[in-house]
Scaffold this active site. Structure first.
Site, PDB file in Angstrom:
ATOM      1  N   ALA A   8       3.133  -0.794   4.748  1.00 17.60           N
ATOM      2  CA  ALA A   8       2.875  -0.730   6.216  1.00 17.60           C
ATOM      3  C   ALA A   8       2.313  -2.068   6.735  1.00 17.60           C
ATOM      4  CB  ALA A   8       1.701   0.227   6.493  1.00 17.60           C
ATOM      5  N   HIS A  15      12.945  -2.857   1.661  1.00 14.99           N
ATOM      6  CA  HIS A  15      12.298  -1.642   2.078  1.00 14.99           C
ATOM      7  C   HIS A  15      13.105  -0.415   1.600  1.00 14.99           C
ATOM      8  CE1 HIS A  15       9.460  -3.483   4.797  1.00 14.99           C
ATOM      9  NE2 HIS A  15      10.230  -4.417   5.084  1.00 14.99           N
ATOM     10  N   ARG A  32       5.101  12.405  -2.754  1.00 12.65           N
ATOM     11  CA  ARG A  32       4.969  12.985  -1.489  1.00 12.65           C
ATOM     12  C   ARG A  32       6.275  12.398  -0.458  1.00 12.65           C
ATOM     13  NH1 ARG A  32      -0.356  12.213   1.290  1.00 12.65           N
ATOM     14  NH2 ARG A  32       0.767  13.219   3.106  1.00 12.65           N
ATOM     15  N   SER A  91      13.357   2.447   3.045  1.00  9.81           N
ATOM     16  CA  SER A  91      13.874   3.222   4.414  1.00  9.81           C
ATOM     17  C   SER A  91      14.330   2.207   5.285  1.00  9.81           C
ATOM     18  CB  SER A  91      12.818   4.206   4.938  1.00  9.81           C
ATOM     19  OG  SER A  91      11.542   3.246   5.601  1.00  9.81           O
ATOM     20  N   ASN A 151       8.081  -5.469  -1.163  1.00 10.53           N
ATOM     21  CA  ASN A 151       8.031  -4.490  -0.221  1.00 10.53           C
ATOM     22  C   ASN A 151       6.595  -4.422   0.063  1.00 10.53           C
ATOM     23  OD1 ASN A 151       7.882  -2.061   1.195  1.00 10.53           O
ATOM     24  ND2 ASN A 151       9.080  -0.896  -0.155  1.00 10.53           N
ATOM     25  N   HIS A 177       4.301  -4.605   9.219  1.00  7.62           N
ATOM     26  CA  HIS A 177       4.351  -4.420  10.690  1.00  7.62           C
ATOM     27  C   HIS A 177       3.114  -5.119  11.511  1.00  7.62           C
ATOM     28  CE1 HIS A 177       7.417  -1.683   9.376  1.00  7.62           C
ATOM     29  NE2 HIS A 177       6.427  -0.722   9.031  1.00  7.62           N
ATOM     30  N   ARG A 202      13.181   4.515  12.361  1.00  8.39           N
ATOM     31  CA  ARG A 202      12.090   5.383  12.418  1.00  8.39           C
ATOM     32  C   ARG A 202      11.163   5.131  13.417  1.00  8.39           C
ATOM     33  NH1 ARG A 202       9.435   4.820   6.309  1.00  8.39           N
ATOM     34  NH2 ARG A 202       8.433   6.539   7.236  1.00  8.39           N
ATOM     35  N   PRO A 252       0.743  -1.120  -0.018  1.00  7.58           N
ATOM     36  CA  PRO A 252      -0.025   0.075   0.110  1.00  7.58           C
ATOM     37  C   PRO A 252       0.887   1.161   0.094  1.00  7.58           C
ATOM     38  CG  PRO A 252      -0.249  -1.044   2.126  1.00  7.58           C
ATOM     39  CD  PRO A 252       0.460  -2.066   1.181  1.00  7.58           C
ATOM     40  N   ASN A 253       0.395   2.280  -0.761  1.00  2.00           N
ATOM     41  CA  ASN A 253       0.890   3.646  -0.886  1.00  2.00           C
ATOM     42  C   ASN A 253       2.307   3.640  -1.615  1.00  2.00           C
ATOM     43  OD1 ASN A 253      -1.175   5.067   0.764  1.00  2.00           O
ATOM     44  ND2 ASN A 253      -0.287   3.897   2.561  1.00  2.00           N
ATOM     45  N   GLU A 275      12.612  -9.715   1.479  1.00  2.66           N
ATOM     46  CA  GLU A 275      11.914  -8.616   2.152  1.00  2.66           C
ATOM     47  C   GLU A 275      12.656  -7.375   1.775  1.00  2.66           C
ATOM     48  OE1 GLU A 275      11.019  -8.897   6.091  1.00  2.66           O
ATOM     49  OE2 GLU A 275      10.517  -6.615   6.187  1.00  2.66           O
ATOM     50  N   TYR A 304      11.431   8.956   1.178  1.00  2.00           N
ATOM     51  CA  TYR A 304      11.345   7.758   0.101  1.00  2.00           C
ATOM     52  C   TYR A 304      12.014   8.253  -1.270  1.00  2.00           C
ATOM     53  CZ  TYR A 304       8.026   5.838   3.253  1.00  2.00           C
ATOM     54  OH  TYR A 304       7.183   5.417   4.489  1.00  2.00           O
ATOM     55  N   ARG A 314       7.382   0.813  13.531  1.00  2.00           N
ATOM     56  CA  ARG A 314       7.996   0.429  12.081  1.00  2.00           C
ATOM     57  C   ARG A 314       9.149  -0.805  12.671  1.00  2.00           C
ATOM     58  NH1 ARG A 314       5.694   3.664   8.149  1.00  2.00           N
ATOM     59  NH2 ARG A 314       5.418   5.850   8.740  1.00  2.00           N
ATOM     60  N   ASP A 328       1.433 -15.459   6.531  1.00  2.00           N
ATOM     61  CA  ASP A 328       0.966 -16.954   5.963  1.00  2.00           C
ATOM     62  C   ASP A 328       1.032 -17.337   4.585  1.00  2.00           C
ATOM     63  OD1 ASP A 328       0.732 -17.493   8.946  1.00  2.00           O
ATOM     64  OD2 ASP A 328      -1.479 -17.259   8.702  1.00  2.00           O
TER      65      ASP A 328
HETATM   66  O1  CA2 Z   1      10.591   1.727   3.891  1.00  2.00           O
HETATM   67  C1  CA2 Z   1       9.725   1.064   3.192  1.00  2.00           C
HETATM   68  O2  CA2 Z   1       9.968   0.596   1.703  1.00  2.00           O
HETATM   69  C2  CA2 Z   1       8.381   0.891   3.505  1.00  2.00           C
HETATM   70  O3  CA2 Z   1       8.033  -0.359   3.555  1.00  2.00           O
HETATM   71  C3  CA2 Z   1       7.443   1.923   3.010  1.00  2.00           C
HETATM   72  C4  CA2 Z   1       6.201   2.072   3.748  1.00  2.00           C
HETATM   73  C5  CA2 Z   1       5.941   2.172   5.035  1.00  2.00           C
HETATM   74  O4  CA2 Z   1       4.817   1.983   5.610  1.00  2.00           O
HETATM   75  C6  CA2 Z   1       6.833   1.168   5.995  1.00  2.00           C
HETATM   76  O5  CA2 Z   1       7.147   1.114   7.126  1.00  2.00           O
HETATM   77  C7  CA2 Z   1       8.414   1.226   5.305  1.00  2.00           C
HETATM   78  C8  CA2 Z   1       5.163   3.182   3.138  1.00  2.00           C
HETATM   79  C9  CA2 Z   1       4.991   3.229   1.522  1.00  2.00           C
HETATM   80  C10 CA2 Z   1       5.063   4.350   0.762  1.00  2.00           C
HETATM   81  O6  CA2 Z   1       4.388   5.383   1.433  1.00  2.00           O
HETATM   82  C11 CA2 Z   1       4.510   6.567   1.065  1.00  2.00           C
HETATM   83  C12 CA2 Z   1       3.311   7.573   1.365  1.00  2.00           C
HETATM   84  C13 CA2 Z   1       3.394   8.863   1.084  1.00  2.00           C
HETATM   85  C14 CA2 Z   1       3.866   9.392  -0.107  1.00  2.00           C
HETATM   86  C15 CA2 Z   1       4.771   8.290  -0.609  1.00  2.00           C
HETATM   87  C16 CA2 Z   1       5.131   6.963  -0.188  1.00  2.00           C
END
Ligand code: CA2
Length: 148
Positions: A77, A100, A18, A102, A74, A80, A107, A10-11, A98, A23, A111, A87
Site C-alpha cells: 500500500a 504488483h 487471507r 493484482s 512490491n 499509493h 480495483r 507491508p502485509n 515496480e 492475491y 489504488r 525519494d
Molecule cells: O497487488 C499488489 O501486489 C499490491 O501491491 C498488494 C498490496 C496492496 O495494498 C496494493 O494496492 C497492491 C497489499 C499487500 C498484501 O495484502 C494482503 C492483505 C491481506 C492478506 C494477504 C495479503
C-alpha cells in the site's frame, strides 16, 4: 556474483493466508523462491527484505546503493502514498522494477495512483505470482543492457 534486491512491503507476509481471491494462495516464501531461482538461472544472487514499516524499506534501499545492481519492489500500500520510498528509490543508480500481484487499476480508485512509477524503470502488474520471475528477468535484461 552480482546481487538483485527484492523488496516486499507491508502485509505481503500474509500472502496465502487471507484474500486468496485477490492475491492467490501462494505464500511470500514461494514467490521469493521463484524469483531467486530465476535470478540464479541467469547468474545473479537475490536478496529479499520484507518490512511492514516504511523506514525498514527505506533502510534496505539505502543499503542496496553501490552494492546491488537492480531492485524489484512490491511496495504494498506504500505504492499509493510514500514519497519517502520514492525519494529513496530515486537515489538508487540501477534499474527499478515496480511489481504488483493484482492489477491495481481494476480495483478501488485510491489504488490507481502510484507515486513509485515515476521513479521506476517499468512496472509489472496483474499476473499474480507469475510476475515475480518476469520482474527478475526484465531487471537482469536492463542490467545487462546497461553494461554491454
Ligand atoms: O497487488 C499488489 O501486489 C499490491 O501491491 C498488494 C498490496 C496492496 O495494498 C496494493 O494496492 C497492491 C497489499 C499487500 C498484501 O495484502 C494482503 C492483505 C491481506 C492478506 C494477504 C495479503
Amino acid at each position: 556474483m552480482a546481487t538483485l534486491l527484492l523488496l516486499s512491503g507491508p502485509n505481503l507476509n500474509l500472502l496465502g493466508d487471507r484474500e486468496p481471491e485477490i492475491y492467490g494462495t501462494t505464500t511470500l516464501a514461494d514467490l521469493v523462491a521463484s524469483a531467486r531461482s530465476t535470478a540464479e538461472q541467469l547468474g545473479f544472487d537475490l536478496e529479499h527484505v520484507q518490512s511492514n514499516a516504511e523506514g525498514g524499506l527505506i533502510d534496505a534501499i539505502h543499503n542496496a546503493r553501490h552494492r546491488c545492481v537492480a531492485i524489484v519492489i512490491n511496495p504494498g500500500a506504500f505504492t499509493h502514498y510514500s514519497y519517502a520510498i520514492a525519494d529513496a528509490l530515486a537515489s538508487f543508480d540501477g534499474p527499478i522494477v515496480e511489481l504488483h500481484l493484482s492489477n491495481t487499476h481494476r480495483r478501488e480508485p485510491w489504488r490507481h495512483r502510484s507515486v513509485i512509477t515515476p521513479v521506476a524503470t517499468g512496472v509489472i502488474m496483474g499476473f499474480g505470482g507469475d510476475g515475480y520471475p518476469i520482474a527478475v528477468q526484465v531487471a537482469v535484461a536492463k542490467v545487462l543492457e546497461a553494461t554491454s
